[in-house]
Design an enzyme around this catalytic site. Structure first.
Site: not given
Length: 451
Positions: A92, A155
């Site tokens: 991400d 994250e």
């Protein structure tokens, strides 16, 4: 593999590595609420195919809960008695708003004349993902150690994976955790990250009067909540701008590589004539001293402002805490400071607490020393150590599952030019190549040891 073999492989692999990076950057994989789910689902499926191509046959998506994006997970058995190594990265990325001022399309990998590859996630952390793919492909599905692969998708947003790891600790127990989500200070200057600051974030609300009143009739005596908030927030800093919250841990970063001030100013985009905050070595200011930041404030906007005394103000405060500190103790110190410095008996509410743990590598760890040698051999220069002002909460969670284990933090995100989270994020492809070499050497040399 020896260094020569690893280098020959990495050089041949780089066209595929860059092609994989181009594909991954093309997915706007933003996990923040409000962004479309399609790119996140598409990139997860893409990654399954990439790792299978690299010989990781058992790779699958790990369900972290109904409201969570999955992690890419695999366990690749190595020779009996060999160490267990978990390899981590994340797929991400941060948003890339047009207002940031990108010079290229953030979702198209673009190589400029300087040789760097530009695009959101090109460095943080899709460079780490493609480095893991290339590293595992070097062994064609048969690494010299048992590998557990973890590539998460949250994250940047506040992940569900920490709780999952805590609940399924046996599935993640390892001797070594290799986290490819960091980088050198400068291109070509190898360094291991041996400290991460943690983060304590709180929301502070101040109330002073029941409702807004006329500033002409009541101003000068009626307490203004926004003014009180400004005074409260100002109490966290000294005249240099350094954070001075009583009770927070702080220490001087050990002698070694410091941060070049000119390079730091350029990387941070500090305007001409503006002084840096704090004093002393930049390394200590960035890596081993606390740093408070006001990351949000609710107050009347300038547009439409009226002549009133403001009854309520709210701020979101993030405090980076130093490696090795106890987040709960640091939170207590922050709350104590805010309450002690609340001006003139204002009503205060502290809420929405978030704690991310700090991490500090043990001195003299044998795997850390081995990793330093692998970096030196891969980059052709002596490996140093440095800290990071950022936080990766999962590192400490991993280590808690495996007492006596070590974490290796490295990556291709050079701090001088990568501009992670900002406009024109980029990566130097040579940093990825050298990282692949270092990872191949580390797995090979760990494979020569018995668990």
């Amino acid at each position: 593999m020896d260094p020569t073999q690893a280098r020959e492989y990495a050089e041949k692999a780089m066209p595929q590595v860059i092609d994989d990076l181009r594909t991954l950057v093309g997915h706007s994989s933003i996990a923040f609420p409000g962004f479309p789910e399609g790119p996140m689902k598409a990139i997860a499926e893409e990654l399954l195919g990439m790792f299978r191509r690299a010989g990781v046959e058992g790779v699958r998506l790990l369900d972290l809960g109904d409201d969570a994006y999955p992690a890419v997970f695999a366990e690749i058995p190595g020779p009996e008695g060999s160490p267990v190594v978990t390899m981590y990265a994340h797929y991400d990325v941060q948003p890339a708003a047009e207002s940031q001022g990108w010079s290229t399309d953030p979702w198209t990998l673009t190589q400029k004349e300087d040789g760097r590859l530009y695009g959101r996630g090109a460095a943080d952390d899709k460079s780490g993902v493609v480095a893991h793919i290339a590293t595992l492909a070097a062994f064609n599905g048969k690494p010299p150690v048992t590998v557990r692969l973890v590539v998460e998708g949250e994250e940047e947003t506040g992940s569900h994976i920490e709780a999952y790891v805590e609940e399924h600790a046996e599935d993640f127990r390892s001797d070594v955790f290799v986290v490819a989500d960091s980088g050198n200070q400068r291109v070509g200057a190898p360094a291991l990250t041996t400290g991460l600051r943690g983060d304590v974030t709180v929301t502070v609300k101040i109330r002073t009067i029941e409702s807004a009143v006329h500033s002409g009739l009541f101003g000068g005596a009626a307490p203004d909540a926004l003014v009180a908030m400004i005074q409260l927030l100002g109490s966290m800093y000294d005249e240099t701008g350094a954070t001075v919250i009583e009770g927070l841990d702080s220490y001087e970063w050990p002698d070694g590589e410091d941060i070049d001030e000119a390079g730091f100013r350029e990387s941070a985009g500090v305007l001409d004539g503006v002084e840096l905050t704090g004093s002393g070595h930049l390394a200590s200011r960035m890596w081993s001293r606390p740093a408070a930041t006001v990351i949000g404030i609710d107050a009347p906007p300038v547009a439409g402002a009226s002549n009133v005394v403001i009854p309520e103000a709210t701020a979101r405060v993030s405090v980076r805490i130093v490696p090795g500190s106890d987040p709960k103790a640091q939170l207590e110190a922050i709350e104590k400071h805010l309450r002690a410095h609340a001006p003139r008996g204002v009503q205060m509410e502290i809420s929405d607490l978030k704690l991310f743990g700090a991490w500090k590598a043990p001195e003299g760890g044998p795997v850390t020393q081995l990793a330093e040698q692998c970096m030196s051999d891969a980059f052709g220069a002596e490996c140093t150590t440095h800290g990071s002002g950022g936080s990766i909460p999962l590192v400490q969670t991993f280590l808690d599952t495996s007492p006596g284990s070590e974490a290796i933090l490295w990556g291709a995100e050079d701090e001088e030019k990568a501009r992670i989270h900002g406009p024109d994020e980029s990566v130097d492809p040579k940093e990825i190549e050298d990282l692949v070499v270092a990872q191949i050497l580390l797995l090979s040399r760990l494979g020569e040891k018995k668990a």
